[in-house]
Design a protein around this motif. Sequence first.
Motif, PDB file in Angstrom:
ATOM      1  N   ARG A  42      -1.029  -1.818   5.846  1.00 45.22           N
ATOM      2  CA  ARG A  42      -1.296  -0.457   6.099  1.00 45.22           C
ATOM      3  C   ARG A  42      -0.724  -0.187   7.433  1.00 45.22           C
ATOM      4  N   TYR A  52      -2.730  -0.751  12.774  1.00 44.54           N
ATOM      5  CA  TYR A  52      -3.853  -0.176  11.886  1.00 44.54           C
ATOM      6  C   TYR A  52      -5.046  -0.208  12.518  1.00 44.54           C
ATOM      7  N   THR A  75       0.762  -0.937   0.016  1.00 43.05           N
ATOM      8  CA  THR A  75      -0.068  -0.066   0.125  1.00 43.05           C
ATOM      9  C   THR A  75       0.752   1.278  -0.046  1.00 43.05           C
ATOM     10  N   PHE A 102      -4.452   6.980   2.469  1.00 46.99           N
ATOM     11  CA  PHE A 102      -4.101   5.476   1.668  1.00 46.99           C
ATOM     12  C   PHE A 102      -4.412   6.091   0.141  1.00 46.99           C
TER      13      PHE A 102
END
Length: 341
Positions: free
Chosen positions: A330, A130, A22, A30
């Motif tokens: 993430r 996350y 990512t 993101f």
Amino acid sequence: MRDRRRWVVVGLDNGGTTNNATVLDSAGRFLVDQMAESPSCVRDGPDKAIEALARSLDQVLELTGIQRAAVRAVGLDTPGPVSAEGIISSKGATNFSNPEWRGFDVRQALETRLGIPVLYNNDANAAALYAHHAHFGPEAAALRSSVSVIVGTGLGGGVIESGRVVRGAAGMAGELGHIWIPMDGLLAPGQPVPACNCGLPGDAESVASLTGIEQNLLPYWLTRFPGHELGRVRPAGLAAKLVRGYGEAGDDLALKIFGQQAMAVGRLLPIAANFTDPDIYFLGGGVVEAAPHFRDWFIASVREHTVLRAEQARAASIALVPDLDMAGARGSAIAARAAVR
């Protein structure tokens, strides 16, 4: 002069078969809203696996239209056991079975290959980070604490305090799967005390994990349900993977297994409460990604066996790890961004 508005970090989640990547920009957004997967090649040894991680980075940059020069840091996570510095255990690890991996510095190797700073977390800590930030938001995350329990091949854990991963001196804080839990009332009459691959009998992972199903729970319950279809499935690992589907269908054997897993997780959370007293407990893993009726039954069973002090019960809650397939990448990106801001 560097355009400070354009920098990004990349999160790389390394697994036994695939990498997921990512991109997180300097504003905390993101840039990838889906899985960005590619083969991890870990079974082919370190050289090919490091190249696979480099390809994963290049592919996600191409997907987002970001130039490599804009990448300020890379966050990497892998399964353990791995040190806080990113050195694979000298005894090897489940996903790193090739002898060349033993004692290998995966963080340094990737940093050298990329020419970009690489920050390391284990996969459970990354997912926990996350979940924490997604739940509380960027401002409140720094003021809150959480404990995550992720039931997968093993039982992963993560402890977050004031928005940051608690690592410990050797990088092994949050190894909740290897905490011993009481077995009285959890095991059926005559059921052997389950053993964990770490060598400890009766820890949480020996019950609440896919490995625990394969090695401990399913073999026992098949003796209590003679003639059950799962007893004819080979290899044993495949039979273990099929148990969840049977549970969703209401199969009695499968419900016995998942009832024991829920009780194990429920008994683990009060132990965590006594040393970290978090604002929230997160649950993740395949069992909570199951059909809604089965997931809700499992979570209710966990809550039933989570006996907290009245003050703690009023202050804390239980929630699910969101976006679990993307949580590792993430979380790794969040850790990298925090380190370079």
